[in-house]
Structure formats: structure tokens, C-alpha cells
Design a protein around this motif. Sequence first.
Motif, PDB file in Angstrom:
ATOM      1  N   GLN A 109      57.735  64.615  22.245  1.00  0.00           N
ATOM      2  CA  GLN A 109      56.975  65.334  21.222  1.00  0.00           C
ATOM      3  C   GLN A 109      57.357  64.874  19.825  1.00  0.00           C
ATOM      4  O   GLN A 109      56.518  64.764  18.941  1.00  0.00           O
ATOM      5  CB  GLN A 109      57.212  66.843  21.359  1.00  0.00           C
ATOM      6  N   CYS A 119      50.698  68.375  19.789  1.00  0.00           N
ATOM      7  CA  CYS A 119      51.889  69.174  19.553  1.00  0.00           C
ATOM      8  C   CYS A 119      53.056  68.248  19.240  1.00  0.00           C
ATOM      9  O   CYS A 119      53.313  67.298  19.991  1.00  0.00           O
ATOM     10  CB  CYS A 119      52.216  70.038  20.764  1.00  0.00           C
ATOM     11  N   ARG A 121      57.248  68.012  17.811  1.00  0.00           N
ATOM     12  CA  ARG A 121      58.494  68.716  17.532  1.00  0.00           C
ATOM     13  C   ARG A 121      59.103  68.140  16.266  1.00  0.00           C
ATOM     14  O   ARG A 121      59.343  66.940  16.160  1.00  0.00           O
ATOM     15  CB  ARG A 121      59.480  68.574  18.691  1.00  0.00           C
ATOM     16  N   VAL A 126      58.204  73.472  17.323  1.00  0.00           N
ATOM     17  CA  VAL A 126      57.082  72.791  17.962  1.00  0.00           C
ATOM     18  C   VAL A 126      55.816  73.253  17.255  1.00  0.00           C
ATOM     19  O   VAL A 126      55.513  74.449  17.218  1.00  0.00           O
ATOM     20  CB  VAL A 126      57.007  73.095  19.462  1.00  0.00           C
ATOM     21  N   ARG A 128      51.556  72.711  16.381  1.00  0.00           N
ATOM     22  CA  ARG A 128      50.273  72.162  16.837  1.00  0.00           C
ATOM     23  C   ARG A 128      49.493  71.674  15.625  1.00  0.00           C
ATOM     24  O   ARG A 128      49.118  72.458  14.756  1.00  0.00           O
ATOM     25  CB  ARG A 128      49.467  73.224  17.597  1.00  0.00           C
ATOM     26  N   ALA A 144      49.038  72.333  10.276  1.00  0.00           N
ATOM     27  CA  ALA A 144      49.493  72.640  11.629  1.00  0.00           C
ATOM     28  C   ALA A 144      49.686  74.145  11.757  1.00  0.00           C
ATOM     29  O   ALA A 144      49.682  74.878  10.767  1.00  0.00           O
ATOM     30  CB  ALA A 144      50.793  71.901  11.940  1.00  0.00           C
ATOM     31  N   SER A 146      52.277  77.056  13.595  1.00  0.00           N
ATOM     32  CA  SER A 146      53.552  77.271  14.255  1.00  0.00           C
ATOM     33  C   SER A 146      53.352  78.171  15.462  1.00  0.00           C
ATOM     34  O   SER A 146      52.248  78.663  15.725  1.00  0.00           O
ATOM     35  CB  SER A 146      54.542  77.909  13.281  1.00  0.00           C
ATOM     36  N   SER A 147      54.423  78.431  16.185  1.00  0.00           N
ATOM     37  CA  SER A 147      54.335  79.312  17.342  1.00  0.00           C
ATOM     38  C   SER A 147      53.987  80.738  16.931  1.00  0.00           C
ATOM     39  O   SER A 147      53.504  81.519  17.734  1.00  0.00           O
ATOM     40  CB  SER A 147      55.674  79.310  18.099  1.00  0.00           C
TER      41      SER A 147
END
Length: 591
Positions: A109, A119, A121, A126, A128, A144, A146-147
Motif C-alpha cells: 500500500q 488505498c 498507507r 490508510v 482512500r 483522500a 481517512s478511516s
Amino acid sequence: AGIHTGTVGSQQAVPVVQYISGASRSSASAGSAPRPGSADASLRNTQAWTVTPGTPTGCGSWRRASSLQAQRVVLPSTPRVKTRIIQQSAATIGGGAAPAAPLVEDVAQARAELADGVCVRIGSEVLRVTSPIGEGSFGVVWGAKSSKSDDIAIKEIRCRSEQAAAEAIAEGRILHMLGSTGAVERIPTFVSSCVEQIGPEDWRARMAMTQVPGVALNRFLERRSLEVAMEFPQPKTQVVEACQFARELIMQMAPAFARISSLAYHRDVNPRNILYDASGGCSCFSLIDFGLAVDSVDWHVGVWQTQGGEGAVGAWQVRGVAGDCRHWPVSAWLMLEHGPKALLAQPQLCLEYKTHLDLHSLGITAVQVFSELTPGLGQPQTLLQQSSSSAAASDLAQDPAAFDSEGSDDATVLARLSELKAAWEAYWADAVYYWRRLFEAYCRSGDRDELAEVKAEYKRTAVHKRIAASLRLLRGALREATGACEAAPRAFGGAASGVVLPLLRSLLAMVSAGEDSTRCSWRRVEQLVMGDGSSGELAGAVEATTAAGAAGESGAAPPDVFGMKLPPARSASTTSTASPCTISPAPSDFG
């Protein structure tokens, strides 16, 4: 120099592939074998790099370790350790808990190319990737998620050397330092960063930070100037709206810079690096791109060594000039041509270069805003026709007494402001000419020989003196316009004293022509732009203008500017709050 292998005292060694940390320590011992399936095991035969701590930049000099299987690093202080894949997060910078060692798929990643839906890192995060949100001199800036569904900006920089890679992620330290103080609002939070070597002389640095909404000021100015040209309101209407907009820019950014400058200097203030947002119904300005920023303490008193091996106090003597040279003061041009010794021989210019780069650049940006938002402001000889109906202008031509005093005041102030715009255009033409030569040389693969030739030519022709002459003309036009507003406070329905005059006074304090004079402060600029200042105490002026009473009508309803309400003007007694200030991608040399 602080780098050790094995276990030292009670400090345990850390697998270098895991993370960069100052206070955190891994539970792994120096003799422990890599965990099966871990990145440490999968990369045991690849080359790793570590960095020697304790240097002024916090990055240090690189040296190579034989393999990840044998190399362990212990950090007794708070340096950063870099490996083939270097992961860094805000938690580890701040001394938080270290993330677990990345798995093999995490490494994949980290190596993934940025594209829609991918995705990646970065550090312990991590993310997207969604879509491009901007473009800097070093590449595309991607949005992007984030989680936690936070909006993130990812900045990617390709570097040709280990040192450049170290400097690229050093921006994260500046962002973290500024954000952790809480002194400046709306600075995006530094999330994480990583560096990967993807070729023999090819490094990739990535940095993630939270997004702040807004459009680049230069793009807004391009669009709005076209709209004003098509609508073509009366020149005095254009002037009032443009001055209110430029004034609000300074009112918001001056308090922010006052706080930022205690920790760092931006060194690349220009309309590309200022965001404008009106989504909340009010104008809001933010500052982006700290890629060229420097620690203010290190800038002044850090101990450095020149390429010739001489000692130097202050990073300003070693780090080269940077940023968009169209917004440079005279001292930066002198630094480009002759280096730090020439500045040391001229204390006033030396002081300007060390402390007032951002102040001057924001002043130049504000003059640019005024000029671009007044496309209908013509030549002085045509202003009488522009400022009134053709019939009134005809009457004035036959009998000047037929023109009422208010109309005459409007015409006089418009004439001086038109001269100011002409002086700006003359300065801008010179600055763009010299900028283009530098920028083209720099963009051609960073050709050092060609860049050196341009610098040598500028040194031979004393470009800094030509820029100084253009800035003197600009300052003279600012003084004339200031005097006209002081003599005709009722012009533009009172806006000459309430809006235009505070702006002009603050610009006189900010824009320097490099003469010997007392310097200004951000606090002084804040007072002037809010109307709490007389023209007799303007920093950077050779001839101080005549003292005038406090200007402005505190609390008056703000005019509609470009279809939205600006916040009411603050009085001198108002305690200023931190201005909106954000940070985002991509460093740029010479603009």
C-alpha cells in the motif's frame, strides 16, 4: 552522533522499518529475530538508511546500513530514522505510542501509485484517494478520505537525493509545531508522512494533512476580474469593493502571521498560496504550503556550516532564497546575486531579509488584489469622464466650478489611485520579466549551469537596484494616494477614510523599497489596517507622510463585496482573534 546499534543502557533498539519516533520505544530487543511475515523480515536483504540526529534541520546526514536483519537503531533523543520505507505520524512526532510493525501488504500500500479509488498507507494511516484537488510545482495534490471519513490532502514530491527527501518531510515538523501550539486557527492537522526510495537516485516523499476548504486566491482574482470587466460598475464602486477585499485579507492574515512568525517563517507568500473561501457567507482567507518554511529560531541563531566549511550563525546564511521572486523584497534579490556577506554589509537589508520576507510579500499580494479587481480604473486623464456622466464631465471641462466638491474629491482620489495602479503595473512588468528567466532555468530539469548563468547576469546588471527603483515608484504612488484620501475623507461617500485610507496606510508599512528606515511589525500593520494609525509612523518609508487622525467608522455596516457580506470592520480596541490559516501542498522555488 546519537545513532547506535544494539541495546544501550535501558533503551531498547527498534526495528528501523517500523516507525519514526522520538519518545516511543519498541519492545523488541536488539537480538530478536524479525517476526515471520513482517515487513522487517520481507525486506531483510534490502538496503536501509538512517539519519544522524542533532543537526539544525532535524534531518541530519544519511548513512547506509548493511541490512534490516542486522541493523537496529536506538535514539536517545528525538530524531527521525529513515529506512527504505520511512513511516512517520503525528503520534510518533508528539511522543505517542508507536504503531505496530507494518505487514507485507502495508508495504504494498505504501508503494501504490496515487489514483482515484486507490488505498495507500502513509505512516500509520490508510487513506482512500479520491481525486486531484490542486497542483503544485512538484506535482499533483490529491484529495483522500481517512478511516474516519475526514477530508485529507496528500502531497507527493519526487526527490533526486536523500537530503531532498529529508527536507521534503521536514515540512511535517513545521506543520506539527504550528498545529500543536493552538495559536493559529484552521491550520490543517499534520497526519503522517513517509519516504520511499524507488530507484538509485529517485525518492518519493508523501505527506498527509487535513483539508481546509477554499479556492486559490489567484484563481479567484482571474475569475472575478473578468466578471467585473463584463459588469463594468463605476470605477469608484470597483475601488471601494477592491479595497475592502484587500483590507479584509490583511485584517485576517496579519494576526495569523504574528503568531506564526514566533515559530516559523513561510517564505512563499503569494496569491497561489492563499485560499479564499466564501461558503460560510463571509470572506475567509487561509495560508497554504509551508514547504519552504523555516524554524524561526534556527533561521536566526542556528549553527550551520557553509559549503566552504565556514561556520555561520543562522540558517538564513546557508539556505538559499526561495519562493515566488515576483513578491520578493530588495534584500532577497541582493541575497540571490551576492549572497549573505553582501547583506551583512547592509544591516537594514539584512534585517529585512531575516524578519520581513512574509510582511513584504503579503503587502505586494494586497496591492496585486487591488489592481486586479479594478479593471475599469483607467488613465488619470480619462478619470473625470469615468467618475461622472458625460454631461457632467462636459460641464466640468467648460467650467471647473460647476462640479460639486464631492464629485471633485472622487475624481481626485480616483486619479491618485489610477497612478497607483500604473505604478503597480510597471513594477509587475519588471518583476515578471526577471521571474520568468529564473523560473524557466529552474524548470529545465533544474539545470544548475543555466541557473548560475542567470544569477551571474542578474549580479552583473544589479537587478536588485532595478527592483528597488520600481518599488520606490510604487511607494511614491501609495503616498500620493494616501495624501489624497486624507485631504478628501468624504470621497466615495466616506469610504475614502473608512476603507481606502486604512488599507493604503498598512500597505505603506508593509511594502519596502529597501531604504534605511525603521521596520514595521505585524501588530503595527494590524493597527493600521483597522484604522488605528496615523500616516506619520509608517515603517519602511524614506519620507514619512503627514500625521492624520484615526480613520474609519467603527462598526459601520460593511459593503456588499462580490455578492457577499464582509464581517464588520473591527475597531482598534477589538481584541483580534487568530485568523484562518491553513497549510497544504507543494513547495516551489522561484514561484
